[in-house]
Design a protein around this motif. Sequence first.
Motif, short mmCIF file in Angstrom:
data_model
loop_
_atom_site.label_atom_id
_atom_site.label_comp_id
_atom_site.label_asym_id
_atom_site.label_seq_id
_atom_site.Cartn_x
_atom_site.Cartn_y
_atom_site.Cartn_z
N MET A 3 0.39 -6.16 -6.04
CA MET A 3 -0.41 -5.09 -5.47
C MET A 3 -0.12 -4.92 -4.18
SD MET A 3 -1.09 -2.60 -7.39
CE MET A 3 -0.29 -2.43 -8.67
N THR A 4 -0.15 -3.78 -3.54
CA THR A 4 -0.13 -3.59 -1.98
C THR A 4 -1.35 -3.99 -1.45
OG1 THR A 4 0.87 -1.44 -2.68
CG2 THR A 4 0.30 -1.65 -0.30
N GLU A 5 -1.17 -4.84 -0.44
CA GLU A 5 -2.37 -5.46 0.06
C GLU A 5 -2.19 -5.13 1.56
OE1 GLU A 5 -4.88 -6.39 -1.32
OE2 GLU A 5 -4.03 -7.09 -3.09
N THR A 6 -3.52 -4.92 2.46
CA THR A 6 -3.29 -4.45 3.58
C THR A 6 -2.28 -4.94 4.64
OG1 THR A 6 -5.26 -5.16 3.99
CG2 THR A 6 -5.02 -3.00 4.24
N SER A 7 -2.36 -6.47 4.50
CA SER A 7 -1.46 -7.16 5.35
C SER A 7 -0.13 -6.94 5.16
CB SER A 7 -1.85 -8.75 5.17
OG SER A 7 -1.38 -9.02 3.96
N SER A 8 0.35 -6.72 3.98
CA SER A 8 2.03 -6.60 3.97
C SER A 8 2.39 -5.24 4.35
CB SER A 8 2.44 -6.78 2.54
OG SER A 8 1.76 -5.75 1.43
N LEU A 9 1.36 -4.21 4.22
CA LEU A 9 1.42 -2.90 4.46
C LEU A 9 1.71 -2.55 5.82
CD1 LEU A 9 -1.31 -0.48 3.18
CD2 LEU A 9 -0.40 -0.06 5.34
N TYR A 10 0.96 -3.41 6.81
CA TYR A 10 1.04 -3.45 8.11
C TYR A 10 2.54 -3.62 8.82
CZ TYR A 10 -3.79 -2.61 8.02
OH TYR A 10 -5.17 -2.18 7.81
N GLN A 11 3.33 -4.68 8.01
CA GLN A 11 4.61 -4.99 8.35
C GLN A 11 5.42 -3.91 8.17
OE1 GLN A 11 5.66 -8.25 5.80
NE2 GLN A 11 3.79 -9.49 6.31
N HIS A 12 5.29 -2.96 7.62
CA HIS A 12 6.05 -1.69 7.48
C HIS A 12 6.00 -0.79 8.45
CE1 HIS A 12 7.57 -3.86 4.07
NE2 HIS A 12 6.60 -3.85 3.49
N ILE A 13 5.11 -0.94 9.28
CA ILE A 13 4.71 0.10 10.33
C ILE A 13 5.25 -0.51 11.60
CG2 ILE A 13 3.20 1.60 11.74
CD1 ILE A 13 1.29 1.40 9.16
N PRO A 14 6.55 -0.54 12.15
CA PRO A 14 6.94 -1.50 13.10
C PRO A 14 6.54 -1.04 14.54
CG PRO A 14 8.73 0.39 12.54
CD PRO A 14 7.51 0.51 11.59
N VAL A 15 6.56 -2.13 15.35
CA VAL A 15 6.12 -2.01 16.85
C VAL A 15 7.23 -1.33 17.47
CG1 VAL A 15 5.72 -3.13 18.86
CG2 VAL A 15 4.51 -4.21 16.62
N ASP A 16 6.81 -0.17 18.39
CA ASP A 16 8.04 0.50 19.03
C ASP A 16 8.91 -0.41 19.79
OD1 ASP A 16 9.53 2.73 20.10
OD2 ASP A 16 7.90 2.53 22.09
#
Length: 388
Positions: A1-14
Amino acid sequence: MTETSSLYQHIPVDPLTGAISTPIYQTSTFVQEAPGKHKGFDYSRSNNPTRQTLENLIAKLENGARGFAFASGLAAIDTVIKLLEYGDEIVAVDDIYGGAFRLFTHIYKKFGIHVRYVDTSRSQNVADALTEKTKLIWLESPTNPTLKVSNIREIAQIAKANNVLLCVDNTFASPVSQRPIELGADIVVHSATKYLAGHSDLIAGLVVTANEELGDKIKFIQNASGSILGPFDSWLCIRGIETLALRVKQHSANAQKVAEFLENQDWVNRVYYPGLSSHKNYDVAADQQKYFGGVISFDLKIDDKELASQIVQKTQLFHLAESLGGVKSLICLPCEMTHKSTPSDIRYQAGVTDSLIRLSVGLEDADDLIQDLESAFEVVKEKEALTF
Ligand SMILES: *Cc1c(COP(=O)(O)O)cnc(C)c1O
């Protein structure tokens, strides 16, 4: 299931500046080095970096191949229907979102697309409704407002066996609770206005396709029809999704408490919530959803519109408004609001009685919310001298 930690990896740093928050590329066009030579962006209807971050994020969350962002949930639905051709048929859940029903009935009927509505909580009804012309099965699970649950895995098998596409409107569950593509769906749509954005501050829609081929088709329609989401709203939506997992967990925990409270009140007739073992499709919901969500509907022992109308006006924490999925709790009376234009016999058939009240349980303290409902009813009870 989608956990927050893995979620953040898909919002790249500019990559340009290191900005941790996705930059808002508020631009219509992009300067080219030579004619046709650019950095992957030429015009923001076709592609915009902020929107692209959101589109990649939702594709990952739903475990699909490609994601697309639109100006509203209905624009997302409209885009999926444009995959069809004149003469094609759709088999859809009978408890469908009113706006989708309006779109199918008043717009697409003119273009020769016919829709058959069936009770999809029994999978066999879907199989029975298919004809040679059926090209698409349209599900919502859970539905609005009676939280009907359909067996997505079973219906996906029926769709595959008959070479029909399956699209699931996953607005009520969110990808944190339920991922239809993993259960066999071809397309997922969202009104991101609700749980994904989560703060009742924008209108947005999303589409995710299971494969690249469907992705190319949606991409073509998105660019050709042009109902894209703007950069600022894309950014707001990304920011909302950053807390999605936490919010859905808490919305669901709060709703479970409120639903159990309501089930034990002598002034309440029926409670609709997939997390209650009394729910008709509790087993299916428990199998395909991780959480049961924040929406509850219930009706009153005395099926009286006036009584229900007074209750929804007396709550203090539950604000009287349409929509759902935001941090603040909302209450509404479907017969006078979301379902006002539905003829009453059809409304009753769908379980939407005059006294049906829908709650979108927010992130306030669950005990305070229960207290709020209790007080609202007490006020009405005194005034009406009701006894049970
Ligand atoms: C709200 C909603 C829609 C429509 O979305 P908008 O963002 O309002 O256009 C579609 N489906 C469901 C289940 C909804 O709740």
